[in-house]
Design an enzyme around this catalytic site. Structure first.
Site, short mmCIF file in Angstrom:
data_model
loop_
_atom_site.label_atom_id
_atom_site.label_comp_id
_atom_site.label_asym_id
_atom_site.label_seq_id
_atom_site.Cartn_x
_atom_site.Cartn_y
_atom_site.Cartn_z
N TYR A 160 -21.71 2.93 -2.19
CA TYR A 160 -20.91 3.96 -2.87
C TYR A 160 -21.27 5.34 -2.32
O TYR A 160 -22.22 5.50 -1.55
CB TYR A 160 -21.18 3.89 -4.37
CG TYR A 160 -20.21 4.69 -5.22
CD1 TYR A 160 -18.83 4.55 -5.06
CD2 TYR A 160 -20.67 5.58 -6.19
CE1 TYR A 160 -17.95 5.28 -5.84
CE2 TYR A 160 -19.79 6.31 -6.98
CZ TYR A 160 -18.44 6.15 -6.79
OH TYR A 160 -17.56 6.88 -7.56
N SER A 200 -1.36 -1.18 -7.44
CA SER A 200 -2.74 -0.94 -7.88
C SER A 200 -2.73 -0.20 -9.22
O SER A 200 -1.68 0.30 -9.67
CB SER A 200 -3.49 -0.11 -6.84
OG SER A 200 -2.94 1.20 -6.78
N VAL A 208 -4.05 2.69 -9.91
CA VAL A 208 -3.67 4.08 -9.68
C VAL A 208 -2.18 4.17 -9.37
O VAL A 208 -1.48 5.05 -9.89
CB VAL A 208 -4.50 4.70 -8.53
CG1 VAL A 208 -3.96 6.08 -8.16
CG2 VAL A 208 -5.97 4.81 -8.93
N ARG A 258 2.54 -4.97 -1.25
CA ARG A 258 2.27 -6.04 -0.29
C ARG A 258 3.20 -7.23 -0.45
O ARG A 258 3.47 -7.93 0.52
CB ARG A 258 0.81 -6.50 -0.42
CG ARG A 258 -0.21 -5.50 0.08
CD ARG A 258 -1.61 -6.00 -0.16
NE ARG A 258 -1.88 -6.15 -1.59
CZ ARG A 258 -3.01 -6.66 -2.09
NH1 ARG A 258 -3.94 -7.12 -1.25
NH2 ARG A 258 -3.20 -6.74 -3.38
N GLY A 282 -8.43 5.97 -1.25
CA GLY A 282 -8.98 4.63 -1.16
C GLY A 282 -8.82 4.09 0.25
O GLY A 282 -8.13 4.69 1.09
N MET A 322 -8.44 0.29 1.11
CA MET A 322 -8.44 -1.14 0.83
C MET A 322 -8.49 -1.99 2.10
O MET A 322 -9.10 -3.06 2.12
CB MET A 322 -7.19 -1.51 0.02
CG MET A 322 -7.17 -0.96 -1.38
SD MET A 322 -5.65 -1.43 -2.25
CE MET A 322 -5.88 -0.56 -3.81
N LYS A 329 -6.94 -5.28 -15.01
CA LYS A 329 -8.37 -5.02 -15.03
C LYS A 329 -9.15 -6.11 -15.77
O LYS A 329 -8.66 -6.74 -16.71
CB LYS A 329 -8.66 -3.68 -15.73
CG LYS A 329 -8.38 -2.48 -14.87
CD LYS A 329 -9.44 -2.30 -13.81
CE LYS A 329 -9.23 -1.02 -13.05
NZ LYS A 329 -10.23 -0.85 -11.98
#
Length: 335
Positions: free
Chosen positions: A64, A161, A163, A183, A248, A250, A330
């Site tokens: 991180y 996602s 977000v 995707r 991000g 990914m 989540k």
């Protein structure tokens, strides 16, 4: 509540911890502890729910943006109820969320009073637990880089996602139109129903398809969570002088930027790490942001998906669920 025992003034609690960095399923463990009493300016909170975020796993792995002081308890966000307080701001029984990383993979935690935000009455526990990171990231993407007007366009990848879904919902609130790349074609109708104006599969044909939908318009902002070729597709949809924001990675692939986009289109490249914003922004700005977001959540106009919930003791199953290709939302820990 799983893992917590009360015996008069003594409180037994549990938390997940790691004493060294590594793969989460190899270094995490549960321990019992006794929370101390808060001192001046501190608040003892009983955790109600805490999500598992990629940043949490990165912290455990040691990858991180900041390093953990070991031994450490993960958990960058969550919500809970005040148990006791030595603060003039909070009283026992108030529901709160955490503005900073607060080691929320636990049943109880003590934090400074300025690390807490008081939540409105009646707010859904699960939604409150997920309020800090993804909604605030989406809010900053939409409000932190340009003064968008109703009718303006923004483009994003990773539209499915957490977000990305928040961007669609928040953009709808202020009349901003969205192009979202995803995707899988099976996600298109779902995101359109959520409020996405244009939803396309993220592939070689996406730029031409998006330009056709835009009808000669271009986007003021682009939000990149993927990198690589997907990020480049977003750049090609920006107006002259438009801003491309990466929050991000990914695909774990770097940005590839043709010189022409800089020379002839003056594309601006920026980054967003919401944790940095939380540390640096004025307190009034941070609290105003979360007041707006909490009101939208409480009104049901900003919703994040929950796939499943697990107790602290079930953390191995929670990590396995994260890897499931059929996961839809989540994964939360409910201490």
């Amino acid at each position: 509540m799983v893992g917590v025992k009360h015996d008069g003034n003594n409180m037994r609690a549990r938390r997940l911890f790691f004493a060294k960095c590594g793969k989460p399923d190899e270094v995490l463990g549960v321990e019992e502890f006794e929370p101390r009493e808060p001192v001046a300016g501190e608040v003892l909170v009983r955790i109600e729910a805490a999500p598992i975020n990629p940043a949490d796993l990165n912290l455990i792995e040691g990858t991180y943006g900041v390093k953990a002081t070991l031994p450490a308890v993960p958990g960058i966000e969550g919500c809970g109820v005040v148990v006791s307080s030595e603060s003039g701001r909070f009283e026992a029984g108030q529901r709160v969320m955490f503005l900073r990383r607060a080691s929320t993979w636990a049943s109880h935690v003590i934090v400074p009073e300025d690390a807490l935000f008081a939540l409105p009455e009646g707010i859904d526990m699960h939604q409150a637990a997920m309020l800090k990171v993804n909604p605030a990231t989406a809010w900053r993407l939409l409000h932190g880089f340009a003064a968008l007007k109703p009718g303006d366009w923004v483009v994003q990848n990773a539209g499915n996602s957490a977000v990305g879904r928040c961007v669609i919902q928040l953009a709808r609130e202020c009349g901003v139109r969205t192009v979202s790349l995803v995707r899988r074609v099976g996600l298109v109708d779902e995101l359109r129903q959520l409020g996405g104006d244009v939803v396309l599969t993220d592939g070689d044909a996406a730029v031409a398809e998006a330009l056709e939908h835009l009808g000669g318009a271009t986007a003021r902002l682009a939000f990149n969570a993927v990198g690589g070729e997907s990020a480049l597709r977003l750049m090609k949809l920006l107006e002259e002088g438009g801003t491309h924001i990466t929050y991000g990675a990914m695909s774990r692939k770097p940005l590839t930027l043709p010189n022409g986009l800089l020379i002839f289109r003056d594309i601006r490249l920026r980054g967003l790490w919401v944790s940095s914003w939380l540390e640096q922004a004025p307190c009034e700005e941070v609290r105003a942001t979360y007041e707006n977001l909490a009101q939208l959540v409480n009104a049901g106009r900003l919703v994040q998906k929950v796939d499943s919930v697990f107790s602290l003791e079930e953390w191995p199953s929670a990590l396995e669920r994260l890897k499931d290709a059929n996961r839809n939302g989540k994964v939360l820990l409910i201490p």
